[in-house]
Scaffold this active site. Structure first.
Site, PDB file in Angstrom:
ATOM      1  N   PRO A  11     113.899 -32.626  43.187  1.00  0.00           N
ATOM      2  CA  PRO A  11     112.859 -32.887  44.171  1.00  0.00           C
ATOM      3  C   PRO A  11     111.471 -32.382  43.814  1.00  0.00           C
ATOM      4  O   PRO A  11     111.297 -31.350  43.190  1.00  0.00           O
ATOM      5  CB  PRO A  11     113.375 -32.168  45.434  1.00  0.00           C
ATOM      6  N   ASN A  12     110.481 -33.169  44.229  1.00  0.00           N
ATOM      7  CA  ASN A  12     109.058 -32.906  44.085  1.00  0.00           C
ATOM      8  C   ASN A  12     108.543 -33.072  42.661  1.00  0.00           C
ATOM      9  O   ASN A  12     107.327 -33.011  42.438  1.00  0.00           O
ATOM     10  CB  ASN A  12     108.689 -31.516  44.625  1.00  0.00           C
ATOM     11  N   ARG A  19     101.117 -31.505  41.677  1.00  0.00           N
ATOM     12  CA  ARG A  19     101.734 -30.396  42.402  1.00  0.00           C
ATOM     13  C   ARG A  19     101.537 -29.072  41.684  1.00  0.00           C
ATOM     14  O   ARG A  19     101.982 -28.870  40.559  1.00  0.00           O
ATOM     15  CB  ARG A  19     103.224 -30.698  42.542  1.00  0.00           C
ATOM     16  N   TYR A  24     102.891 -25.790  37.082  1.00  0.00           N
ATOM     17  CA  TYR A  24     103.652 -26.872  36.451  1.00  0.00           C
ATOM     18  C   TYR A  24     102.839 -27.735  35.496  1.00  0.00           C
ATOM     19  O   TYR A  24     103.377 -28.643  34.879  1.00  0.00           O
ATOM     20  CB  TYR A  24     104.293 -27.737  37.541  1.00  0.00           C
ATOM     21  N   ASN A  75     116.510 -30.965  35.112  1.00  0.00           N
ATOM     22  CA  ASN A  75     115.659 -30.022  35.815  1.00  0.00           C
ATOM     23  C   ASN A  75     116.011 -30.170  37.284  1.00  0.00           C
ATOM     24  O   ASN A  75     115.504 -31.057  37.951  1.00  0.00           O
ATOM     25  CB  ASN A  75     114.170 -30.292  35.584  1.00  0.00           C
ATOM     26  N   ALA A  78     114.251 -27.611  42.999  1.00  0.00           N
ATOM     27  CA  ALA A  78     114.718 -26.707  44.066  1.00  0.00           C
ATOM     28  C   ALA A  78     116.212 -26.819  44.327  1.00  0.00           C
ATOM     29  O   ALA A  78     116.795 -25.952  44.972  1.00  0.00           O
ATOM     30  CB  ALA A  78     113.947 -26.986  45.345  1.00  0.00           C
ATOM     31  N   GLU A  99     119.847 -27.208  30.931  1.00  0.00           N
ATOM     32  CA  GLU A  99     119.038 -26.974  32.136  1.00  0.00           C
ATOM     33  C   GLU A  99     117.609 -26.662  31.699  1.00  0.00           C
ATOM     34  O   GLU A  99     117.402 -25.791  30.833  1.00  0.00           O
ATOM     35  CB  GLU A  99     119.618 -25.799  32.916  1.00  0.00           C
ATOM     36  N   HIS A 101     113.595 -25.796  33.003  1.00  0.00           N
ATOM     37  CA  HIS A 101     112.602 -25.474  34.028  1.00  0.00           C
ATOM     38  C   HIS A 101     111.247 -25.384  33.331  1.00  0.00           C
ATOM     39  O   HIS A 101     111.119 -24.719  32.283  1.00  0.00           O
ATOM     40  CB  HIS A 101     112.920 -24.142  34.710  1.00  0.00           C
ATOM     41  N   SER A 103     108.534 -23.913  34.487  1.00  0.00           N
ATOM     42  CA  SER A 103     108.068 -22.527  34.616  1.00  0.00           C
ATOM     43  C   SER A 103     109.162 -21.568  34.154  1.00  0.00           C
ATOM     44  O   SER A 103     110.330 -21.945  34.044  1.00  0.00           O
ATOM     45  CB  SER A 103     107.715 -22.241  36.085  1.00  0.00           C
ATOM     46  N   ARG A 108     109.384 -15.347  38.268  1.00  0.00           N
ATOM     47  CA  ARG A 108     108.873 -15.753  39.590  1.00  0.00           C
ATOM     48  C   ARG A 108     109.586 -14.970  40.687  1.00  0.00           C
ATOM     49  O   ARG A 108     110.152 -13.899  40.419  1.00  0.00           O
ATOM     50  CB  ARG A 108     109.005 -17.271  39.713  1.00  0.00           C
ATOM     51  N   ARG A 113     114.035 -17.321  43.342  1.00  0.00           N
ATOM     52  CA  ARG A 113     113.679 -18.389  42.408  1.00  0.00           C
ATOM     53  C   ARG A 113     114.184 -18.129  40.978  1.00  0.00           C
ATOM     54  O   ARG A 113     114.328 -19.039  40.197  1.00  0.00           O
ATOM     55  CB  ARG A 113     112.165 -18.619  42.367  1.00  0.00           C
TER      56      ARG A 113
HETATM   57  O1  LIG Z   1     109.888 -24.749  36.736  1.00  0.00           O
HETATM   58  C1  LIG Z   1     110.465 -25.776  37.176  1.00  0.00           C
HETATM   59  O2  LIG Z   1     110.493 -26.866  36.558  1.00  0.00           O
HETATM   60  C2  LIG Z   1     111.196 -25.727  38.509  1.00  0.00           C
HETATM   61  C3  LIG Z   1     110.710 -26.776  39.420  1.00  0.00           C
HETATM   62  C4  LIG Z   1     110.755 -26.665  40.773  1.00  0.00           C
HETATM   63  O3  LIG Z   1     110.425 -27.697  41.549  1.00  0.00           O
HETATM   64  C5  LIG Z   1     111.058 -25.381  41.433  1.00  0.00           C
HETATM   65  O4  LIG Z   1     111.741 -25.553  42.682  1.00  0.00           O
HETATM   66  C6  LIG Z   1     111.810 -24.433  40.531  1.00  0.00           C
HETATM   67  O5  LIG Z   1     111.886 -23.144  41.110  1.00  0.00           O
HETATM   68  C7  LIG Z   1     111.163 -24.373  39.144  1.00  0.00           C
END
Ligand SMILES: O=C(O)[C@@H]1C=C(O)[C@@H](O)[C@H](O)C1
Length: 149
Positions: A11-12, A19, A24, A75, A78, A99, A101, A103, A108, A113
């Site tokens: 998501p997102n 964002r 990111y 990835n 959330a 996996e 990420h 960040s 964090r 997180r």
């Molecule tokens: O670093 C990233 O790609 C992750 C991306 C997200 O949307 C967060 O909810 C994670 O906590 C971190």
């Protein structure tokens, strides 16, 4: 030989680039897909790149990819922290799973997180290398296939 690498985004991430760019970055998800294709396709692999904001859809995609894939890059965004249906689906997968990420989740919010539930069922994790973690994960899957891993 297994030819398809599935890249799943949670998501997102559809808003990547817009964002929280301080965290990111400014690359879009389309930029990330292009970076992954630039690694996969010259090596003879098909890239299947997807994003969803719906947990059930990610579960469906992992279930559909539980056999026959060269590898999965995920990835979970959330979903990383409490999406036990995704975790249970990943347990069924017969290929390597990386996996990713963007960040460094371990730098964090320590109380939640940095605590991925997915890490216990994946092959490896890349976190904190920005969007470059994605093509690195794709490259690693290709390297594993080449070594018969
Ligand atoms: O670093 C990233 O790609 C992750 C991306 C997200 O949307 C967060 O909810 C994670 O906590 C971190």
């Amino acid at each position: 030989m297994r030819q398809t690498i599935l890249v799943l985004n949670g998501p997102n991430l559809n808003l990547l680039g817009e964002r929280e760019p301080a965290i990111y970055g400014h690359d879009t998800l389309a930029d990330v897909e292009a970076m992954c294709r630039a690694v996969a396709e010259p090596a003879g692999f098909t890239l299947d790149f997807r994003q969803t904001n719906a947990e059930h859809e990610m579960v469906d995609w992992v279930q559909q990819g539980r056999t026959g894939l060269a590898g999965i890059v995920i990835n979970p965004a959330a979903f990383t922290y409490a999406a036990y249906p995704v975790l249970d689906a990943l347990k069924l997968v017969d290929c390597p799973v990386i996996e990713v990420h963007i960040s460094n989740i371990h730098r964090r919010e320590a109380e939640w997180r940095s605590r991925s539930i997915m890490t216990q069922v994946v092959t490896g994790i890349i976190s904190g290398l920005g969007v470059h973690g994605y093509p690195l994960a794709v490259q690693h899957l290709i390297w594993r296939i080449g070594r018969g891993a």
